[in-house]
Each structure stands twice: as C-alpha cells, then as structure tokens.
Design an enzyme around this catalytic site. Structure first.
Site, short mmCIF file in Angstrom:
data_model
loop_
_atom_site.label_atom_id
_atom_site.label_comp_id
_atom_site.label_asym_id
_atom_site.label_seq_id
_atom_site.Cartn_x
_atom_site.Cartn_y
_atom_site.Cartn_z
N HIS A 49 0.93 -1.17 0.02
CA HIS A 49 0.13 -0.05 -0.05
C HIS A 49 0.77 1.21 0.03
CE1 HIS A 49 0.30 -0.73 4.47
NE2 HIS A 49 0.81 0.61 4.40
P1 TYD Z 1 -2.10 -4.19 7.65
O1 TYD Z 1 -2.47 -2.82 7.34
O2 TYD Z 1 -2.55 -5.46 6.81
O3 TYD Z 1 -0.53 -4.31 7.84
P2 TYD Z 1 0.52 -4.25 6.70
O4 TYD Z 1 0.46 -2.89 5.93
O5 TYD Z 1 2.00 -4.29 7.37
O6 TYD Z 1 0.55 -5.43 5.83
O7 TYD Z 1 -2.48 -4.23 9.13
C1 TYD Z 1 -2.89 -5.43 10.08
C2 TYD Z 1 -4.00 -5.27 10.94
O8 TYD Z 1 -3.49 -4.31 11.89
C3 TYD Z 1 -5.15 -4.71 10.17
O9 TYD Z 1 -6.29 -5.32 10.86
C4 TYD Z 1 -5.32 -2.99 10.58
C5 TYD Z 1 -4.57 -3.27 11.88
N1 TYD Z 1 -3.89 -2.01 12.27
C6 TYD Z 1 -4.35 -1.31 13.20
O10 TYD Z 1 -5.20 -1.56 14.19
N2 TYD Z 1 -3.56 -0.11 13.65
C7 TYD Z 1 -2.42 0.29 13.01
O11 TYD Z 1 -1.73 1.27 13.20
C8 TYD Z 1 -2.16 -0.52 11.98
C9 TYD Z 1 -0.50 -0.22 11.04
C10 TYD Z 1 -2.61 -1.70 11.58
#
Ligand code: TYD
Length: 136
Positions: A49
C-alpha cells in the site's frame, strides 16, 4: 530514487546500548502513533500500500528485513538490519516488507493516527494518482 535513512546515535556504555528518539528534534515530523511487526512467518511479504498523507520511520530494532519502495517512477530495495537506523518513508510511496528474519521486530513511528481513509491499497490506483499529480 533517493533513500533517506536516519542514524540515531546510541548512548552506549559498558552496560549496553540505548537509543532515544525525540519528536521534532530527531525526525522530520512529529509522530502520533507507534506500532511494531514481529513473529513474521517465513516467506511473508506484507504492506502492499501507499499513504495519501502519512509519513513513517521504520526501524528494525531486532533482526533484519527488507523494504521495497516504489514512488511510481523508480523502485529501491532497502535492507534494515541496525537497531539505530531508521528508514524514512514519505507519503505517496508504495511499500512492501519482506525477508524478515525470525527474530525481526520492525518498529514504525507514524505521523498520524490509524485511518483506513489514508490508504491506497490498489497498485494501479497508486500509479494513476502519481501520473495525474505529475501532469499538474
Ligand atoms: P495491515 O495494514 O494488514 O499491515 P501491513 O500494512 O503491514 O500489511 O495491518 C494489520 C492489521 O492491523 C489490520 O487489521 C489493521 C490493523 N492496524 C491497526 O489497527 N492499527 C495500525 O496502526 C495498523 C498499522 C494496523
């Protein structure tokens, strides 16, 4: 692509090392949120992303991992393997994280609170946005 890394001086003595990071003083933004990624399973690639507004500093405080950066024109692969080194990721930058060592702990300092509205999760949408911005 210019890769921006910050080196945080460790306050080392015979007991070991300590790194302090102060908002305003040590970083180009004031962080509002901290999160960390650990226990990453073998072969996992995550991220996929970009952010509209968010700026981040990534620090691999234990172990190592790699970061794929893509600004829509150029890409870079960055190794993070030092607990006192931070990678700056500006907004409008596609990122993927991979090659996590089993002991990797990736600490992230983020300029904004978490909001899904700030995410661009589709790579084609990301490229389209970058090209449109380049035309203006
Ligand atoms: P995700 O966006 O999939 O992580 P990455 O970009 O590393 O692949 O995030 C994993 C989970 O954590 C998703 O359910 C959203 C949650 N999350 C939060 O609740 N707060 C945050 O600050 C972040 C970064 C993720």
């Amino acid at each position: 692509m210019e890769v921006i890394k910050y080196t945080f001086p460790p306050h080392g003595d015979e007991r070991g090392q300590l790194v302090a990071i102060e908002a305003r003083k040590d970083l180009p933004f004031e962080f509002k949120r901290v999160y960390y990624i650990y226990d990453t399973k073998d072969g996992v690639r995550r991220g996929f992303h970009a952010h509209l507004k968010l700026q981040q500093i990534l620090i691999c405080v234990s172990g190592s991992c790699k970061i794929h950066l893509d600004n829509g024109y150029e890409t870079a692969e960055v190794v993070l393997d030092k607990p006192n080194e931070g990678l700056y990721i500006a907004n409008n930058m596609w990122r993927e994280m991979y090659d996590f060592s089993p002991d990797a702990v990736l600490l992230v300092l983020a300029s904004e609170l978490y909001t899904e509205d700030d995410y661009i999760r589709n790579y084609d949408d990301f490229l389209k946005m970058i090209k449109e911005q380049g035309e203006n």
